[in-house]
Design a protein around this motif. Structure first.
Motif, PDB file in Angstrom:
ATOM      1  N   ALA A 410       0.951  -1.175  -0.076  1.00  0.00           N
ATOM      2  CA  ALA A 410      -0.128   0.176   0.050  1.00  0.00           C
ATOM      3  C   ALA A 410       0.804   1.308   0.192  1.00  0.00           C
ATOM      4  O   ALA A 410       2.067   1.172   0.534  1.00  0.00           O
ATOM      5  CB  ALA A 410      -1.122   0.017   1.349  1.00  0.00           C
ATOM      6  N   GLY A 411       0.275   2.221  -0.446  1.00  0.00           N
ATOM      7  CA  GLY A 411       0.867   3.449  -0.469  1.00  0.00           C
ATOM      8  C   GLY A 411       0.534   4.315   0.460  1.00  0.00           C
ATOM      9  O   GLY A 411      -0.417   4.140   1.707  1.00  0.00           O
ATOM     10  N   PRO A 412       0.828   5.564   0.551  1.00  0.00           N
ATOM     11  CA  PRO A 412       0.586   6.777   1.987  1.00  0.00           C
ATOM     12  C   PRO A 412      -0.377   7.526   1.831  1.00  0.00           C
ATOM     13  O   PRO A 412      -1.004   8.090   2.743  1.00  0.00           O
ATOM     14  CB  PRO A 412       2.027   7.568   1.954  1.00  0.00           C
ATOM     15  N   CYS A 413      -1.425   7.223   0.608  1.00  0.00           N
ATOM     16  CA  CYS A 413      -2.364   8.286   0.188  1.00  0.00           C
ATOM     17  C   CYS A 413      -3.603   7.765   1.174  1.00  0.00           C
ATOM     18  O   CYS A 413      -3.832   6.596   1.434  1.00  0.00           O
ATOM     19  CB  CYS A 413      -2.799   8.372  -1.197  1.00  0.00           C
ATOM     20  N   CYS A 414      -4.441   8.855   1.628  1.00  0.00           N
ATOM     21  CA  CYS A 414      -5.482   8.762   2.410  1.00  0.00           C
ATOM     22  C   CYS A 414      -6.826   8.026   1.698  1.00  0.00           C
ATOM     23  O   CYS A 414      -7.755   8.982   1.878  1.00  0.00           O
ATOM     24  CB  CYS A 414      -5.764   9.699   3.329  1.00  0.00           C
ATOM     25  N   PHE A 415      -6.791   7.003   0.861  1.00  0.00           N
ATOM     26  CA  PHE A 415      -8.014   6.490   0.681  1.00  0.00           C
ATOM     27  C   PHE A 415      -7.560   4.799   0.383  1.00  0.00           C
ATOM     28  O   PHE A 415      -6.615   4.343   0.379  1.00  0.00           O
ATOM     29  CB  PHE A 415      -8.390   7.009  -0.941  1.00  0.00           C
ATOM     30  N   ALA A 416      -8.626   4.067   0.361  1.00  0.00           N
ATOM     31  CA  ALA A 416      -8.258   2.573   0.624  1.00  0.00           C
ATOM     32  C   ALA A 416      -7.895   1.898  -0.411  1.00  0.00           C
ATOM     33  O   ALA A 416      -7.081   0.873  -0.405  1.00  0.00           O
ATOM     34  CB  ALA A 416      -9.809   1.967   1.119  1.00  0.00           C
ATOM     35  N   GLY A 417      -7.973   2.606  -1.542  1.00  0.00           N
ATOM     36  CA  GLY A 417      -7.675   2.008  -2.825  1.00  0.00           C
ATOM     37  C   GLY A 417      -6.305   2.137  -3.112  1.00  0.00           C
ATOM     38  O   GLY A 417      -5.847   1.830  -4.369  1.00  0.00           O
ATOM     39  N   ASP A 418      -5.546   2.918  -2.365  1.00  0.00           N
ATOM     40  CA  ASP A 418      -4.170   3.327  -2.678  1.00  0.00           C
ATOM     41  C   ASP A 418      -3.248   2.075  -2.538  1.00  0.00           C
ATOM     42  O   ASP A 418      -2.430   1.941  -1.723  1.00  0.00           O
ATOM     43  CB  ASP A 418      -3.700   4.404  -1.745  1.00  0.00           C
ATOM     44  N   LEU A 419      -3.513   1.185  -3.423  1.00  0.00           N
ATOM     45  CA  LEU A 419      -2.557  -0.220  -3.464  1.00  0.00           C
ATOM     46  C   LEU A 419      -1.933  -0.385  -4.584  1.00  0.00           C
ATOM     47  O   LEU A 419      -2.425  -0.055  -5.858  1.00  0.00           O
ATOM     48  CB  LEU A 419      -3.414  -1.357  -3.299  1.00  0.00           C
ATOM     49  N   VAL A 420      -0.600  -0.449  -4.824  1.00  0.00           N
ATOM     50  CA  VAL A 420       0.412  -0.865  -5.653  1.00  0.00           C
ATOM     51  C   VAL A 420       0.297  -2.372  -6.062  1.00  0.00           C
ATOM     52  O   VAL A 420       0.621  -2.722  -7.337  1.00  0.00           O
ATOM     53  CB  VAL A 420       1.652  -0.214  -5.602  1.00  0.00           C
ATOM     54  N   ALA A 421      -0.079  -3.121  -5.282  1.00  0.00           N
ATOM     55  CA  ALA A 421      -0.085  -4.427  -5.492  1.00  0.00           C
ATOM     56  C   ALA A 421      -1.042  -5.195  -4.427  1.00  0.00           C
ATOM     57  O   ALA A 421      -1.052  -4.677  -3.233  1.00  0.00           O
ATOM     58  CB  ALA A 421       1.328  -5.124  -5.203  1.00  0.00           C
ATOM     59  N   PHE A 449       1.339  13.231  -8.686  1.00  0.00           N
ATOM     60  CA  PHE A 449      -0.112  13.281  -8.366  1.00  0.00           C
ATOM     61  C   PHE A 449      -0.131  13.719  -7.065  1.00  0.00           C
ATOM     62  O   PHE A 449       0.410  12.909  -6.158  1.00  0.00           O
ATOM     63  CB  PHE A 449      -0.797  11.907  -8.513  1.00  0.00           C
ATOM     64  N   ALA A 450      -0.511  15.100  -6.786  1.00  0.00           N
ATOM     65  CA  ALA A 450      -0.213  15.500  -5.465  1.00  0.00           C
ATOM     66  C   ALA A 450      -1.202  15.399  -4.459  1.00  0.00           C
ATOM     67  O   ALA A 450      -1.826  16.236  -3.773  1.00  0.00           O
ATOM     68  CB  ALA A 450       0.284  17.076  -5.690  1.00  0.00           C
ATOM     69  N   TYR A 451      -1.560  14.047  -4.448  1.00  0.00           N
ATOM     70  CA  TYR A 451      -2.621  13.916  -3.425  1.00  0.00           C
ATOM     71  C   TYR A 451      -2.232  13.868  -2.084  1.00  0.00           C
ATOM     72  O   TYR A 451      -0.844  13.475  -1.839  1.00  0.00           O
ATOM     73  CB  TYR A 451      -3.124  12.274  -3.617  1.00  0.00           C
ATOM     74  N   ASN A 452      -2.872  14.477  -1.007  1.00  0.00           N
ATOM     75  CA  ASN A 452      -2.414  14.677   0.286  1.00  0.00           C
ATOM     76  C   ASN A 452      -1.140  15.601   0.277  1.00  0.00           C
ATOM     77  O   ASN A 452      -0.556  15.627   1.091  1.00  0.00           O
ATOM     78  CB  ASN A 452      -2.155  13.439   1.004  1.00  0.00           C
ATOM     79  N   SER A 453      -1.089  16.382  -0.890  1.00  0.00           N
ATOM     80  CA  SER A 453       0.162  17.498  -0.867  1.00  0.00           C
ATOM     81  C   SER A 453       1.591  16.510  -0.720  1.00  0.00           C
ATOM     82  O   SER A 453       2.430  17.150  -0.059  1.00  0.00           O
ATOM     83  CB  SER A 453      -0.088  18.450   0.187  1.00  0.00           C
ATOM     84  N   LEU A 454       1.506  15.460  -1.021  1.00  0.00           N
ATOM     85  CA  LEU A 454       2.822  14.640  -0.840  1.00  0.00           C
ATOM     86  C   LEU A 454       3.883  15.272  -1.893  1.00  0.00           C
ATOM     87  O   LEU A 454       3.513  15.588  -2.929  1.00  0.00           O
ATOM     88  CB  LEU A 454       2.326  13.202  -1.066  1.00  0.00           C
ATOM     89  N   PRO A 455       5.289  15.158  -1.341  1.00  0.00           N
ATOM     90  CA  PRO A 455       6.060  15.983  -2.211  1.00  0.00           C
ATOM     91  C   PRO A 455       6.550  15.014  -3.355  1.00  0.00           C
ATOM     92  O   PRO A 455       6.584  13.818  -3.169  1.00  0.00           O
ATOM     93  CB  PRO A 455       7.236  15.986  -1.349  1.00  0.00           C
ATOM     94  N   ARG A 456       7.070  15.443  -4.501  1.00  0.00           N
ATOM     95  CA  ARG A 456       7.542  14.850  -5.431  1.00  0.00           C
ATOM     96  C   ARG A 456       8.974  14.207  -4.983  1.00  0.00           C
ATOM     97  O   ARG A 456       9.842  14.846  -4.257  1.00  0.00           O
ATOM     98  CB  ARG A 456       7.907  15.922  -6.736  1.00  0.00           C
ATOM     99  N   PRO A 457       9.130  12.875  -5.400  1.00  0.00           N
ATOM    100  CA  PRO A 457      10.459  12.411  -4.786  1.00  0.00           C
ATOM    101  C   PRO A 457      11.766  13.040  -5.632  1.00  0.00           C
ATOM    102  O   PRO A 457      11.590  13.251  -6.650  1.00  0.00           O
ATOM    103  CB  PRO A 457      10.300  10.800  -5.061  1.00  0.00           C
ATOM    104  N   GLY A 458      12.691  12.844  -4.972  1.00  0.00           N
ATOM    105  CA  GLY A 458      14.270  13.012  -5.655  1.00  0.00           C
ATOM    106  C   GLY A 458      14.154  11.905  -6.670  1.00  0.00           C
ATOM    107  O   GLY A 458      14.079  10.666  -6.363  1.00  0.00           O
ATOM    108  N   VAL A 459      15.041  12.428  -7.912  1.00  0.00           N
ATOM    109  CA  VAL A 459      15.368  11.509  -8.631  1.00  0.00           C
ATOM    110  C   VAL A 459      16.684  11.333  -9.191  1.00  0.00           C
ATOM    111  O   VAL A 459      17.402  12.417  -9.070  1.00  0.00           O
ATOM    112  CB  VAL A 459      14.657  11.599 -10.150  1.00  0.00           C
ATOM    113  N   TYR A 460      17.513  10.155  -9.091  1.00  0.00           N
ATOM    114  CA  TYR A 460      19.001  10.168  -9.013  1.00  0.00           C
ATOM    115  C   TYR A 460      19.364   9.181 -10.059  1.00  0.00           C
ATOM    116  O   TYR A 460      18.762   8.100 -10.305  1.00  0.00           O
ATOM    117  CB  TYR A 460      19.394   9.561  -7.785  1.00  0.00           C
ATOM    118  N   GLY A 461      20.037   9.630 -11.095  1.00  0.00           N
ATOM    119  CA  GLY A 461      20.829   8.780 -12.068  1.00  0.00           C
ATOM    120  C   GLY A 461      21.833   8.243 -11.725  1.00  0.00           C
ATOM    121  O   GLY A 461      22.623   8.636 -10.810  1.00  0.00           O
TER     122      GLY A 461
END
Length: 506
Positions: A410-421, A449-461
């Motif tokens: 599950a992810g951190p978003c505050c709705f029950a369907g926030d499941l990646v698997a 997708f800025a749900y819950n005002s979650l921040p964009r993650p850092g991206v690293y090559g």
């Protein structure tokens, strides 16, 4: 850049996201047509997916040891630089093999698939251009140093200002409708341009398994229909004649564009759409008594195998199918443009997230992580169309081992369907472990997708380098978003804007 010594433990296939025991809710995979699957060109060489998986394991451990991910940075994205270069090289080699010597070919990366300036710059360094569909994407391509002559502008809703800018810069433009052609009539008459100008044609050959990504259906919003023009009526022959007449009336219209779809579309459907529009080009040239259509933009759309590390289908599979289906397009008479996006980068990216809590409910284990709908939006809201592979790692970044347990990720978003698997067999994930969302280099961490005002993650090559200390080097592609930046984007500078309004209703 920082480098760190890394090691690598034995691999556990179940934790690497390879097909394993399926849970009751494991989604069906899209079926794609493939030819022989091997190296990036399908030529029997070693599968590049295995090497990429080893680099990924090494990078995960290095990210932990170097502090890129941890309690204070619970979600990041990793980009495999070597995999990007290999993907670009495979595309170029595949088309070079089937086109006549000297054929001009521009491979324009679809910027919407990864709107990150350093990624665009890396692709440009590898010989690719950019396909853009908005002023923002154009600005990103420019920031990456891509020359206007190596850009293509596509969009079903281009404004006059966008068209005028593209024509002034010499960027190729594909008109999406008869009304847009009328706008171009005025702009071309008003000022000369070096822009190659084309018309997007919808061959109406049908769709694949994902309707939202099938762009050559009977009612698609894209392009000028070739067989049926809706309320305007007319037989297929009359509709086709209308398209031919529109092109012949504009000698400056020298390209045709066809993009049938992408994920979920079999290769035969893609090649069939290209064939139909190629036949239109031949008909136009015959009617003109000269080769008016000198360029052909065959779009992108190669589907991606999201079921394993194997690259399938390959660019060579597609190029060879095109050669068999429409050989005249590749005989040197037409300059070619491609617009691949997802297939170039999907397998080059990984979203790495910390498991914050582990719990169970209804007899099922649940791992609460920091990667959910905010990065894997399509997967969360349309899991059957966009299944994703999940791999588990220990807190030290080593592949997670142990008996497979069906569990939700599950992810951190505050709705029950926030499941990646959902109900996915994995070694039991515990608090502090890491989850890796695989094949996420396109359309995932680039489209927050800025749900819950979650921040964009850092991206690293990252690159593996035997000459570097420890063998792994990272470079920042995009800084992690800060809370203050979230406030600024949400109108923080205008906090009193509404309370300061006074009027009759007060």
């Amino acid at each position: 850049m920082t480098s760190i010594e890394t090691g690598q433990g034995p691999r556990d296939d179940a934790t690497r996201g390879r097909p394993g025991p399926a849970g009751p809710d494991t989604p069906a995979r899209d079926r794609v047509t493939t030819g022989p699957v091997a190296g990036p060109n399908g030529d029997g060489e070693a599968d590049p997916g295995e090497a990429a998986a080893r680099r990924r394991d090494q990078a995960v451990r290095a990210a932990v040891e170097q502090g890129l991910i941890g309690p204070d940075a619970p979600v990041i994205a990793l980009v495999d630089v070597a995999a990007i270069r290999a993907s670009a090289a495979a595309l170029q080699a595949a088309f070079a093999e089937v086109t006549a010597a000297g054929t001009p070919v521009l491979h324009a990366f679809a910027v919407k698939a990864a709107n990150l300036v350093p990624v665009l710059r890396l692709l440009a360094d590898a010989g690719l251009g950019c396909e853009v569909a908005s002023p923002g994407e154009l600005a990103l391509a420019q920031a990456a140093g891509v020359a206007p002559q190596r850009m293509v502008l596509d969009s079903p809703a281009k404004t006059v200002a966008e068209l005028r800018t593209a024509l002034a810069l010499g960027i190729a433009v594909n008109a999406d409708s008869f009304q847009e052609l009328e706008r171009l009539d005025e702009l071309v008459a008003a000022a000369p341009t070096a822009s190659p100008l084309g018309l997007r044609v919808n061959p109406q050959v049908g769709g694949g398994t994902i309707s939202a990504l099938s762009t050559a259906t009977a009612t698609s919003k894209f392009g000028v229909p070739l067989r049926d023009d809706g309320p305007r009526g007319g037989s297929p022959a009359e509709v086709r004649a209308r398209v031919v007449a529109a092109v012949l009336a504009r000698p400056w219209l020298t390209r045709l564009h066809a993009h049938v779809g992408s994920q979920g579309c079999p290769l035969e459907l893609l090649a069939g759409g290209v064939r139909d529009v190629y036949e239109l080009a031949e008909e136009i040239n015959e009617a003109a008594g000269r080769q008016q259509i000198t360029g052909f933009d065959l779009g992108g759309g190669l589907p991606v195998n999201f079921a394993s590390d194997t690259v399938a289908p390959t660019y060579r599979d597609y190029a060879r199918l095109l050669h068999a289906t429409v050989p005249g397009l590749l005989d040197g008479r037409y300059a070619l443009v491609t617009e691949f996006g997802r297939s170039l980068l999907a397998k080059t990216g990984t979203v790495l997230a910390r498991v914050e809590y582990a719990k169970s409910a209804g007899g099922r284990a649940i791992a609460i992580t920091h990667a959910g709908a905010q990065v894997a939006t399509r997967t969360v809201f349309a899991p059957r169309s966009w299944p994703i592979r999940v791999a588990g790692y220990t807190p030290q970044g080593l592949p997670k081992r142990g008996p497979l347990v069906a569990q939700d990720v599950a992810g951190p978003c505050c709705f029950a369907g926030d499941l990646v698997a959902k109900n996915r067999p994995l070694p039991l994930l515990e608090a502090g472990d890491l989850t890796a969302l695989l094949d996420t280099g396109a359309y995932y961490f680039c489209h927050h997708f800025a749900y819950n005002s979650l921040p964009r993650p850092g991206v690293y090559g990252f690159v593996t380098d035997p000459g570097a200390a420890g063998g792994v080097r990272f470079a920042t592609v995009r800084e992690p978003q800060t809370v203050s930046e979230i406030v600024a984007e949400s109108g923080g500078a205008h906090g009193e804007a509404l309370t300061g309004l006074t009027g009759l209703d007060s």
